[in-house]
Each structure stands twice: as structure tokens, then as C-alpha cells.
Design an enzyme around this catalytic site. Sequence first.
Site, PDB file in Angstrom:
ATOM      1  N   GLY A  52      47.484  33.057  69.113  1.00  0.00           N
ATOM      2  CA  GLY A  52      46.195  32.433  69.458  1.00  0.00           C
ATOM      3  C   GLY A  52      46.377  30.980  69.862  1.00  0.00           C
ATOM      4  N   ARG A  81      44.444  27.891  73.020  1.00  0.00           N
ATOM      5  CA  ARG A  81      43.335  26.940  72.818  1.00  0.00           C
ATOM      6  C   ARG A  81      43.137  26.692  71.321  1.00  0.00           C
ATOM      7  NH1 ARG A  81      38.245  30.148  72.367  1.00  0.00           N
ATOM      8  NH2 ARG A  81      38.839  32.331  72.511  1.00  0.00           N
ATOM      9  N   TYR A 106      34.659  38.447  57.909  1.00  0.00           N
ATOM     10  CA  TYR A 106      35.581  37.310  58.086  1.00  0.00           C
ATOM     11  C   TYR A 106      36.165  36.866  56.735  1.00  0.00           C
ATOM     12  CZ  TYR A 106      37.160  32.703  59.760  1.00  0.00           C
ATOM     13  OH  TYR A 106      37.911  31.591  60.084  1.00  0.00           O
TER      14      TYR A 106
HETATM   15  P1  NAP Z   1      39.417  29.776  68.753  1.00  0.00           P
HETATM   16  O1  NAP Z   1      39.291  28.430  69.364  1.00  0.00           O
HETATM   17  O2  NAP Z   1      38.307  30.755  68.900  1.00  0.00           O
HETATM   18  O3  NAP Z   1      40.793  30.435  69.256  1.00  0.00           O
HETATM   19  C1  NAP Z   1      41.206  31.676  68.772  1.00  0.00           C
HETATM   20  C2  NAP Z   1      42.501  32.059  69.431  1.00  0.00           C
HETATM   21  O4  NAP Z   1      42.887  33.362  68.935  1.00  0.00           O
HETATM   22  C3  NAP Z   1      42.361  32.175  70.928  1.00  0.00           C
HETATM   23  O5  NAP Z   1      43.496  31.641  71.537  1.00  0.00           O
HETATM   24  C4  NAP Z   1      42.265  33.685  71.124  1.00  0.00           C
HETATM   25  O6  NAP Z   1      42.736  34.137  72.364  1.00  0.00           O
HETATM   26  C5  NAP Z   1      43.186  34.185  70.034  1.00  0.00           C
HETATM   27  N1  NAP Z   1      42.931  35.602  69.778  1.00  0.00           N
HETATM   28  C6  NAP Z   1      41.741  36.187  69.445  1.00  0.00           C
HETATM   29  N2  NAP Z   1      41.906  37.512  69.325  1.00  0.00           N
HETATM   30  C7  NAP Z   1      43.214  37.787  69.578  1.00  0.00           C
HETATM   31  C8  NAP Z   1      43.991  38.965  69.591  1.00  0.00           C
HETATM   32  N3  NAP Z   1      43.462  40.157  69.331  1.00  0.00           N
HETATM   33  N4  NAP Z   1      45.322  38.858  69.888  1.00  0.00           N
HETATM   34  C9  NAP Z   1      45.878  37.654  70.163  1.00  0.00           C
HETATM   35  N5  NAP Z   1      45.192  36.496  70.159  1.00  0.00           N
HETATM   36  C10 NAP Z   1      43.878  36.563  69.873  1.00  0.00           C
HETATM   37  O7  NAP Z   1      39.669  29.681  67.175  1.00  0.00           O
HETATM   38  P2  NAP Z   1      40.126  28.448  66.267  1.00  0.00           P
HETATM   39  O8  NAP Z   1      38.910  27.775  65.772  1.00  0.00           O
HETATM   40  O9  NAP Z   1      41.197  27.677  66.950  1.00  0.00           O
HETATM   41  O10 NAP Z   1      40.727  29.259  65.021  1.00  0.00           O
HETATM   42  C11 NAP Z   1      42.120  29.477  64.839  1.00  0.00           C
HETATM   43  C12 NAP Z   1      42.330  30.082  63.447  1.00  0.00           C
HETATM   44  O11 NAP Z   1      41.832  29.187  62.448  1.00  0.00           O
HETATM   45  C13 NAP Z   1      41.581  31.404  63.239  1.00  0.00           C
HETATM   46  O12 NAP Z   1      42.369  32.272  62.469  1.00  0.00           O
HETATM   47  C14 NAP Z   1      40.350  30.994  62.467  1.00  0.00           C
HETATM   48  O13 NAP Z   1      39.827  32.050  61.699  1.00  0.00           O
HETATM   49  C15 NAP Z   1      40.913  29.877  61.616  1.00  0.00           C
HETATM   50  N6  NAP Z   1      39.856  28.946  61.149  1.00  0.00           N
HETATM   51  C16 NAP Z   1      39.120  28.240  62.018  1.00  0.00           C
HETATM   52  C17 NAP Z   1      38.125  27.396  61.550  1.00  0.00           C
HETATM   53  C18 NAP Z   1      37.247  26.570  62.467  1.00  0.00           C
HETATM   54  O14 NAP Z   1      36.338  25.908  61.949  1.00  0.00           O
HETATM   55  N7  NAP Z   1      37.489  26.532  63.759  1.00  0.00           N
HETATM   56  C19 NAP Z   1      37.902  27.302  60.166  1.00  0.00           C
HETATM   57  C20 NAP Z   1      38.685  28.053  59.302  1.00  0.00           C
HETATM   58  C21 NAP Z   1      39.673  28.870  59.798  1.00  0.00           C
HETATM   59  P3  NAP Z   1      41.754  34.238  73.673  1.00  0.00           P
HETATM   60  O15 NAP Z   1      41.807  32.885  74.266  1.00  0.00           O
HETATM   61  O16 NAP Z   1      42.385  35.302  74.452  1.00  0.00           O
HETATM   62  O17 NAP Z   1      40.393  34.619  73.167  1.00  0.00           O
END
Ligand code: NAP
Length: 256
Positions: A22, A25, A166
Site C-alpha cells: 500500500g 500513497r 476494521y
Molecule cells: P490510504 O491512504 O487509503 O492508502 C491505502 C493503501 O493501501 C493504498 O496505497 C491502497 O492502494 C493500498 N491497498 C488497498 N487495498 C489493497 C489491496 N487489496 N492490495 C494491495 N494494496 C492495497 O490509507 P492510509 O491512511 O495511508 O493507511 C495505511 C495503513 O494505516 C492502513 O493499514 C490503515 O488501516 C492504517 N491506519 C491508518 C490511519 C489513518 O488515520 N489514516 C489510522 C490508523 C491506521 P490503492 O492506491 O490501489 O487503493
Amino acid sequence: MDMMTKIYDKTMLAGQNAVVTGASRGIGYAVATALAEVGANVAIVDYCDEEISGKAAETLAAETGVTVKAYRCDVSSYEETEATVKQILSDFGSIEILVNNAGITKDGLLAQMTEEQFSRVVGINLGGTFNMTRHVTRAMMRKRYGRIVNLASVAGITGNAGQVNYSASKAGVIGVTKSVAKELASRGITANAIAPGFVATDMTKDIPDDAPLKQQIPLGRIAEPAEVAALAVFLCSPAASYITGEVIRIDGGLAM
Ligand code: NAP
């Protein structure tokens, strides 16, 4: 000077190869950038259009001088992750670092949550972490060295209304982390989890600033992806060699 090289030598992880899922971005891109800034080569594993992840890889390689390659893979597929890890090993030779970061949300109250909403989120967030860890650790075990960092969430510790799927997936990620840490410690492999609160990415862009949970953050703001990346790099650094099976909250004090 970038944040990482203010703290660490820019050759700290030179010669090591990192896989970040992932990573085109959000937090994943910030982690890939931070690892590259301290010398690690990076394999970006993502689901999106190859043009998008290819561009992310190109930019990162140009900015840092390390080798960066992009791979299209749905982490929820056991077969795709197996083939992708095989390809990465053939391209890079070894994998020392795995950051399981790919994740999605499909929020809704339990009474309205569909089975598909539940299983897709668990399949990617938890299943993806299992799949990648399962395949990558075979190579790590042979080398008797590895650093695994899994992205959990405070929702996996405290639970969260509207996020049964989640929260379950992230609590599961914590379980995987601790079990892997116990199983593979004797092979020189550490596994730790990062549990962010709110981080400024696409995942949180629709949550209004006056949302009650956001207002309860003691530090008074949400995190930048680079702040989460700094913790990931620390866990991959020699300074973290005696830390395993740990879950570190990075949430501005939200869940204490
Ligand atoms: P994000 O901006 O939505 O990015 C998610 C990334 O995961 C994207 O690059 C997406 O690819 C990729 N992805 C989604 N489904 C996939 C799949 N089936 N196979 C391969 N790649 C996949 O999310 P983020 O906020 O950076 O979050 C990153 C991690 O941190 C996640 O595990 C999230 O649960 C965790 N987290 C985030 C927050 C927050 O506040 N943002 C808080 C707690 C935990 P595409 O570009 O192809 O969609």
C-alpha cells in the site's frame, strides 16, 4: 535535509531490501520514502494502476538514489502475494524488511453491515498481513534476519462504533504480530505493530474536523504520515534490535 537524515545516517539501512504494501500513497508512501532516505531499496506493493505506483517508484528512486520497483498485487490473494514475493526475491535477491501497511475501511453500524463489507476489510487488512508475512518470512528465516512492521490501529485496541470489521481486522493484526514475534524470534526476526490514531491521508479526509473523536486528541491535531513513518524506520533500525511483539500507539494521546 530530510527528517530521517537529521536523525539517522543516510546509509543506515544500505544494502537492505524493504517491501512496503500500500505504498503508492498515504502512510505507505511516507514509510517507503523514509526507508529509502536511510538507504534501503524498496519494493512498492500496491493494488492501483501500475502507472500510478510506477510513477511513485520513479519519483522515490530519483529523490533518494536507491532502487525502487513497483509491483501490482492484491494482498488479499494468497496466490498473487506468493507470486509477487517470488518476483521481488528474483529482482532484489533478498528481503530484510516487511511493512504490512495496505489497508481499507468500509465503515457502517453493525445492524447495517453486510457480510461483504466485513469479509473484504478483514481479507485485505488481516488476510493481506498473513499472506505477505507467510511468504516473506520463508526468505527471512533462511537468512536468520528480518524486521516486520505491521500497521494496526487504535481501533484494534479500543474498538470503535461503526468499525466492527476494521477493529476486528486490526485486533487480528496485533495477534498475528505477537504470534509471529514468538515463533520467529529464534530466527533473528522481530515483529512489531504500530497503532496510529488519526493520520492525514485519503482514509481520513472525509472525517470532519469537529468529529468528536478528533476533538478528544490531547495533542490537538491529527498526525502527518511522516510521523508514523519515523516510528516504522526506528523499528527497522539497529536501535530497535531488542524490541519484538510490541504494539506502539502513535495517536497524540487519544487512546491512553
Ligand atoms: P490510504 O491512504 O487509503 O492508502 C491505502 C493503501 O493501501 C493504498 O496505497 C491502497 O492502494 C493500498 N491497498 C488497498 N487495498 C489493497 C489491496 N487489496 N492490495 C494491495 N494494496 C492495497 O490509507 P492510509 O491512511 O495511508 O493507511 C495505511 C495503513 O494505516 C492502513 O493499514 C490503515 O488501516 C492504517 N491506519 C491508518 C490511519 C489513518 O488515520 N489514516 C489510522 C490508523 C491506521 P490503492 O492506491 O490501489 O487503493
